[in-house]
Design a protein around this motif. Sequence first.
Motif, PDB file in Angstrom:
ATOM      1  N   ASN A   1      13.584   3.409   1.624  1.00  0.00           N
ATOM      2  CA  ASN A   1      12.367   3.233   0.839  1.00  0.00           C
ATOM      3  C   ASN A   1      11.294   2.676   1.765  1.00  0.00           C
ATOM      4  N   PRO A   2      10.013   2.973   1.517  1.00  0.00           N
ATOM      5  CA  PRO A   2       8.962   2.536   2.434  1.00  0.00           C
ATOM      6  C   PRO A   2       9.061   1.054   2.779  1.00  0.00           C
ATOM      7  N   SER A   3       9.246   0.748   4.040  1.00  0.00           N
ATOM      8  CA  SER A   3       9.432  -0.637   4.474  1.00  0.00           C
ATOM      9  C   SER A   3       9.515  -0.680   5.988  1.00  0.00           C
ATOM     10  N   LEU A   4       9.552  -1.885   6.533  1.00  0.00           N
ATOM     11  CA  LEU A   4       9.802  -2.061   7.958  1.00  0.00           C
ATOM     12  C   LEU A   4      11.121  -1.427   8.366  1.00  0.00           C
ATOM     13  N   ARG A   5      12.061  -1.417   7.438  1.00  0.00           N
ATOM     14  CA  ARG A   5      13.405  -0.930   7.744  1.00  0.00           C
ATOM     15  C   ARG A   5      13.467   0.575   8.017  1.00  0.00           C
ATOM     16  N   ASN A   6      12.393   1.305   7.719  1.00  0.00           N
ATOM     17  CA  ASN A   6      12.387   2.729   8.049  1.00  0.00           C
ATOM     18  C   ASN A   6      12.619   2.931   9.541  1.00  0.00           C
TER      19      ASN A   6
ATOM     20  N   TRP B   1       9.511  11.201   6.220  1.00  0.00           N
ATOM     21  CA  TRP B   1       8.944  10.730   7.486  1.00  0.00           C
ATOM     22  C   TRP B   1      10.042  10.568   8.529  1.00  0.00           C
ATOM     23  N   ILE B   2      11.190  10.038   8.134  1.00  0.00           N
ATOM     24  CA  ILE B   2      12.314   9.868   9.058  1.00  0.00           C
ATOM     25  C   ILE B   2      12.744  11.222   9.626  1.00  0.00           C
TER      26      ILE B   2
ATOM     27  N   PRO C   1       0.810  -1.226   0.000  1.00  0.00           N
ATOM     28  CA  PRO C   1       0.000   0.000   0.000  1.00  0.00           C
ATOM     29  C   PRO C   1       0.838   1.269   0.000  1.00  0.00           C
ATOM     30  N   ALA C   2       2.049   1.197   0.544  1.00  0.00           N
ATOM     31  CA  ALA C   2       2.912   2.378   0.579  1.00  0.00           C
ATOM     32  C   ALA C   2       3.274   2.863  -0.814  1.00  0.00           C
ATOM     33  N   ASP C   3       3.146   1.989  -1.827  1.00  0.00           N
ATOM     34  CA  ASP C   3       3.449   2.397  -3.194  1.00  0.00           C
ATOM     35  C   ASP C   3       2.190   2.797  -3.944  1.00  0.00           C
ATOM     36  N   CYS C   4       1.059   2.831  -3.245  1.00  0.00           N
ATOM     37  CA  CYS C   4      -0.214   3.235  -3.868  1.00  0.00           C
ATOM     38  C   CYS C   4      -0.825   4.434  -3.160  1.00  0.00           C
ATOM     39  N   VAL C   5      -0.824   4.415  -1.830  1.00  0.00           N
ATOM     40  CA  VAL C   5      -1.441   5.491  -1.062  1.00  0.00           C
ATOM     41  C   VAL C   5      -0.696   6.794  -1.318  1.00  0.00           C
TER      42      VAL C   5
ATOM     43  N   SER D   1       3.737   7.920   5.436  1.00  0.00           N
ATOM     44  CA  SER D   1       3.674   7.760   6.881  1.00  0.00           C
ATOM     45  C   SER D   1       3.905   6.299   7.226  1.00  0.00           C
ATOM     46  N   MET D   2       4.495   6.055   8.362  1.00  0.00           N
ATOM     47  CA  MET D   2       4.710   4.681   8.815  1.00  0.00           C
ATOM     48  C   MET D   2       3.391   3.952   9.035  1.00  0.00           C
TER      49      MET D   2
END
Length: 339
Positions: A315-320, A234-235, A138-142, A161-162
């Motif tokens: 890049n949008p992921s858990l790793r943020n 966001w970071i 969803p992070a690549d669509c929202v 956003s996270m």
Amino acid sequence: MFIKKVLLLSALITVSTPIFATQVFPFTLENCGIKQTFTAAPDRVVTLGQHETELLLALGLEKKIAATSVWFGALPDALKAQGKDLLKLADNSPSFEAVVAQKPDLVLAQYHWHVGPQGEVGTREQFASLGIKTWISPADCVGKSVTDSSNADGARSTPFSMEEIKREVSELATIFAVPQQGEKLNHALTQRIALAQKRAATPNRTPLKVVFWFSSTRLNGDPWVAGNYGAPGWISNTLGLKNIIDSHDEWPAVTWEHIAQAQPDIIVIADMARRLYPADDVAVKEAFLRSDPVTKNIPAVKNGHLIVVPAMSLNPSLRNVDAVEAISEQLATIQAKHE
């Protein structure tokens, strides 16, 4: 209570924000504009993107992963044991045939370009014609157009956003009938972010200026740096930093002259295993910054405030959350020197 009542009253439900105490099949879930009905948890999954692989591992679903692809680097230490035996189809995009050969019932894609209308691997329609469901983070669509073929390097209409990642955690936990694992993972992410914010907190101090450098097609050309609407935005906001690049594009190309004029206090550098461009290499990046006549006098370079984090974490992921933790630790050290 309302969600539980709906589950008991209906055999077929549409899921919007799925965090369930129990799981009932079948249900219908909308993902990036497409509705799909799940009659059971998937058994064989192919991941197109390291984030999707790591998310499944974090949910304890390694046995569901038939094969993986699209890697930026090694797994984080916390997931290496679970992921040590994963089959890797390709470091980058695999062929449609290679994915189908794994007989998946679900294909998870980190980026829209892999399975979107111009899918580099294949379109959602192609997979659906073979009875294979697809999923896009969803992070690549929202906040982005689902018809945008530029994907991760495109423009966003709303800031990342996270919460988008937490939503994906909840939705995939629902699809795989492991809602408790999803709730536990999201709770852990929330706690880690709060601790990092506390570590980096600097009341009544002017925010430090930061730029995030991913890579460059030419070392002395315009670098790809983070705009303020992507994950690095966001970071920055989470840690009280000011991103000097005011752009809705996730990774715009910006001149070093413009960056130097902004006088960033910190430069965050992406570390990656790939070597498509010279600037993919961290050592090459750092050497350039210290020797180039334009960059060597930037405050961040002069003061040695260069922070290296994995490319995946930008890049949008858990790793943020990993990036927030790593940068907050460095900020605490930097701030201590100035007290």
